[in-house]
Structures are given as structure tokens and as C-alpha cells.
Enzyme design. Structure first.
Site, mmCIF file in Angstrom:
data_model
loop_
_atom_site.group_PDB
_atom_site.id
_atom_site.type_symbol
_atom_site.label_atom_id
_atom_site.label_comp_id
_atom_site.label_asym_id
_atom_site.label_seq_id
_atom_site.Cartn_x
_atom_site.Cartn_y
_atom_site.Cartn_z
ATOM 1 N N ASP A 45 -6.115 -1.236 -0.365
ATOM 2 C CA ASP A 45 -6.172 -2.341 0.588
ATOM 3 C C ASP A 45 -7.367 -2.210 1.530
ATOM 4 O OD1 ASP A 45 -3.789 -3.027 -0.566
ATOM 5 O OD2 ASP A 45 -2.613 -3.016 1.282
ATOM 6 N N HIS A 189 -5.973 3.194 0.892
ATOM 7 C CA HIS A 189 -6.937 2.350 1.601
ATOM 8 C C HIS A 189 -8.347 2.882 1.374
ATOM 9 C CE1 HIS A 189 -3.070 1.733 3.600
ATOM 10 N NE2 HIS A 189 -3.529 0.538 3.964
#
Length: 458
Positions: A45, A189
């Protein structure tokens, strides 16, 4: 004031809290964990990041791993070359809003605008429109379930606080190893620029990820894209349905057998049926078939029903939608000649029948067999057919619920019909007959000479 606060609490509860709880706990309308023995999904993400995303792509290439990137539009717009590289190297790109802002604090129209803007950026760069969406922090609001069009919401089964630098490499790696097994959807991430994240945190993630990939390789676990895990999970569930699913299927198939007995349904092959059928009047509007035969109200038709047990078994063992289509085509190719021979040997059954007739959502391709495909006239029958067939598909078809969500506009029941003239002309091989166009009677001419004869249509 108390009244305003109370209504504000109710609105917040139903708009934000309850949808979030339902999606997280029960997986309603979201995909958060798969069913697979040897595949898991890596998802990333908040990127793309000009420093860490190229390093991550190099690492994935090194271990032949595929991943899914949920990008923020604001960064994707700045770094289209990273989007293009993700796409070229075989990864999936999904949407994470244009900016990293929770859907709880945005109106449905604003959420939709953020998604559309990010989707346009991805499509403009890669030529492919994204079909997967992960809301920031995994938080959905009440309207996200019905307001996202073709998008599938993806959550996760493992999250490790990798956006915090103080977690460290060792703790992060140990946390990840607890989820080093098939079916898991891991959230990581590749950018540390969002609120609450540490800028250098992805550096620790990359070190821990390389150790994780080494261990996954030793355990013969494959890191795949989210779409591949979804397909693997569908196959797994098809082969290993839950007890509730098995019970519902048994009840439905028992109901179908009762329906066949009640209405005197017949089949050409009791041991391996494809179609069940019965003779009944046609109640629809006049219909001109592709071969020029006109089907009028009260004409006798042979109503066809595809064997739902066979449909379930085909879907259960097929590895893709294409395989399902191929097997159904093969079954139909086998069944139509059997049906033509069955009717030709029983002139008393088809003496007044003018056409084969059915209503189905599986209507792409029947024209190649000689069927005419038409839209159902709007009305109560069309509405009931749509509801019944959608319910049937969700119960019987192993991938039915997913297909109904993703192909809602395509899965519309349609009328399919074939005149008996076309049936005998294309599939009748073992009898001679004539077809009286004035009375619509099928007349057997030479039942004793059944080998190598081509039927004649008069």
C-alpha cells in the site's frame, strides 16, 4: 443538543462502524483471505515511492514473486514510470484512493471521485483499468458495498505495523513468519510518507521481506497476485465446499428431482443427462426465429432445462471460466444429436412440437448450435426468471456469487429457441422424416433405414 448528538451517533454507527465491523469479522463483500495450500498474496500500500518501490520490484524479480500494489493516485500521477514497470513485470495494480484519507470522513460521491481519478491514472499509464480496491486503513462506509461498480474490495489477513521504523527488522520478520502459509493476504507498505508512518520504515520491510521470501521458497510457497489467489481459492472451495454449502446443494438438487417428477420431465440419457425437457404450450409473444420459422402463442414447444447437477460438477472441477464454457459446449454438442434421434424415434412426442425453448443466463454462444437468442420482454416473467436464475447460480455454480458481483450487467436471462426443422437438419443422422410446415407436424418416413441417411426438410 442531545438530540443532535444522538442522531450523529446513529449516523456514524450505520454509515461507518457497522459496515467496518461486518466486513472485517464476516468478510461481507470483501476478500481478505484465500484457501490454498501453496499460494499466498503479497500486497503493498501507499506507493509508488521513487526510492523504495524500485528496490522492492528488484527484490520480487530476484525471487520470481508476484504482488499486488494498491497505489495512491497522487503518487501514481508523479511516477507513471513505476506504474508501467509494475505492469510490465506482471504485477497487479489496484486503487488506494487518490489521497490517503479514510472513507469515514468522505461522502460517497467524494470516495467515488477519488477512485475514478486514480483509476483513470492507472489506465492511462498501463492501458488496463484496475478492478481491485483497498480503502485506506481498510475502512469502508455504508455505500462502498454498492457504490464501487465493478471493483472488488481487498482487505488482508496479516498486518505487521511495518510502517513504524521502531518495530525493527527482526520483530517484523518474526511477525511475518506467523503468516507464512497458503491462503494468507499480507499487507506491507513500500512508502512511508502517509500520516503516522516513518519515512525510512520501508527499508526495514525490504530486509525482512527478503528473509521471508527465502523461507517461503524453502517451504514451497508461491507468492502470487491477488487475482490468482482468488481463483485458487475458488477452485479450493469448489472441491471442498462447507457443510452448509453441501447441505444447500443437496436440498436444491432434491427439489430439482421433485420438479422433474411433478412435471414429467424426460431426458435422452438417464445415466448421463445434459438436458431435461417437457412439452408445453408457448405463452410468449410471437417470435421469428433466425431460420424464418415463426413461433406463435400456444404453439407446442419442447422446454429445455440444463441438468444442474452436471453444471455443478463441471464448475467444481474446472480450473477457469473458459474450461466451464468448453465443457458445457462439449456436453451440448453431444446432447443435441441424442435429442434429435430421441425425437425422431418417437414421432408421437414431437408430432405437434414446433421448437426447442429455454430461458437461461448461459446464453453466450448458443447461436453456433442453431439457437435463436432474444431478450425477454419486460414484465413479471422476466423479473421472476432473473431472480430465480440468479439464486440458482449462487447456490449451484461454484463461482456463482463472484460471477454475480463482477458480471452483473452480463448475467441477464434470455430466451433461447431452435425450430425442430433446424434441430433435425443439423443433428438428425439416423432417420428420414418430413416436416409439414402447415400443421407443424414431424412425420417419420422411413424408420427401418437408419444408417447414413441425410434428413430432408420439406
Amino acid at each position: 443538543m442531545e438530540f443532535i448528538l444522538l442522531w450523529g451517533f446513529y449516523i456514524l454507527t450505520f454509515y461507518a462502524f457497522l459496515p467496518g465491523i461486518v466486513s472485517r469479522l464476516f468478510g461481507f463483500r470483501v476478500f481478505k483471505k484465500g484457501r490454498s495450500d501453496h499460494e499466498l498474496a503479497l500486497t503493498f500500500d501507499d506507493g509508488p515511492d521513487p526510492v523504495y518501490t524500485p528496490m522492492l520490484l528488484d527484490l520480487l524479480n530476484k525471487y520470481n514473486a508476484k504482488a499486488t500494489f494498491f497505489v495512491l493516485g497522487v503518487y501514481a500521477e508523479k511516477h507513471p514510470e513505476l506504474l508501467q514497470r509494475m505492469h510490465d513485470e506482471g504485477h497487479v495494480i489496484g486503487i488506494h484512493n487518490y489521497v490517503h484519507k479514510t472513507n469515514w470522513l468522505m461522502r460517497p460521491r467524494t470516495v467515488k471521485r477519488q477512485i475514478r481519478k486514480t483509476s483513470d491514472i492507472i489506465e492511462h499509464t498501463t492501458g488496463k483499468r484496475p478492478v481491485y480496491y483497498r480503502p485506506p486503513w481498510g475502512i469502508v462506509n455504508l455505500f462502498d458495498f454498492s457504490n464501487l461498480g465493478h471493483l472488488q474490495i481487498i482487505l488482508w489477513s496479516g498486518m505487521f505495523n511495518d510502517w513504524r521504523k521502531k518495530v525493527g527488522v527482526e520483530r517484523l520478520y518474526n511477525r511475518m513468519m506467523h503468516k507464512c502459509r497458503g491462503g494468507e493476504v499480507l499487507l506491507l507498505h513500500d512508502c512511508g510518507l502517509t500520516l503516522g508512518a516513518d519515512r525510512e520504515a520501508p527499508a526495514n520491510m525490504l530486509i525482512a521481506l527478503e528473509q521471508f521470501l527465502q523461507r517461503a521458497e524453502e517451504r514451497e510457497l508461491k507468492c502470487v497476485r491477488i487475482d490468482e489467489l482468488i481463483k485458487s481459492s475458488d477452485r479450493y472451495r469448489a472441491l471442498h465446499p462447507t457443510w452448509l454449502k453441501r447441505s444447500v446443494i443437496r436440498i436444491w438438487l432434491a427439489y430439482e428431482q421433485g420438479f422433474h417428477l411433478l412435471f414429467g420431465m424426460k431426458t435422452t440419457n438417464v445415466s448421463d443427462p445434459v438436458f431435461h425437457f417437457r412439452v408445453r404450450p408457448y405463452y410468449g409473444e410471437s417470435l421469428l426465429l433466425d431460420d424464418g420459422v415463426e413461433l406463435k402463442r400456444d404453439d407446442q414447444v419442447l422446454e429445455l432445462h440444463f441438468d444442474n447437477k452436471r453444471l455443478f460438477e463441471i464448475g467444481r472441477h474446472a480450473r477457469s471460466e473458459m474450461q466451464i464454457a468448453i465443457q458445457m459446449i462439449r456436453a451440448t454438442e453431444k446432447a443435441l444429436p441424442e435429442l434429435a434421434e430421441y425425437l425422431a424415434e418417437r414421432p408421437e412426442l414431437c408430432s405437434n412440437v414446433k421448437a426447442l425453448y429455454g430461458v437461461s443466463m448461459i446464453h453466450r454462444g448458443p447461436e453456433q448450435f442453431g439457437f435463436t437468442v432474444r431478450d425477454l420482454p419486460p414484465g413479471l416473467f422476466s423479473w421472476l426468471s432473473r431472480k430465480y436464475l440468479r439464486l440458482l447460480m449462487s447456490v449451484i455454480h461454484p463461482h456463482g456469487k463472484r460471477r454475480l458481483r463482477q458480471n452483473k450487467e452480463q448475467l441477464v436471462p434470455k430466451l433461447t429457441a431452435m425450430s425442430l426443422e433446424t434441430l433435425f437438419a443439423r443433428y438428425g443422422k439416423h432417420t428420414d422424416y418430413a416436416f409439414d410446415s402447415n400443421s407443424s407436424d414431424c412425420l417419420l418416413i422411413n424408420p427401418s433405414n437408419r444408417v447414413g441417411k441425410t434428413p430432408n426438410i420439406l
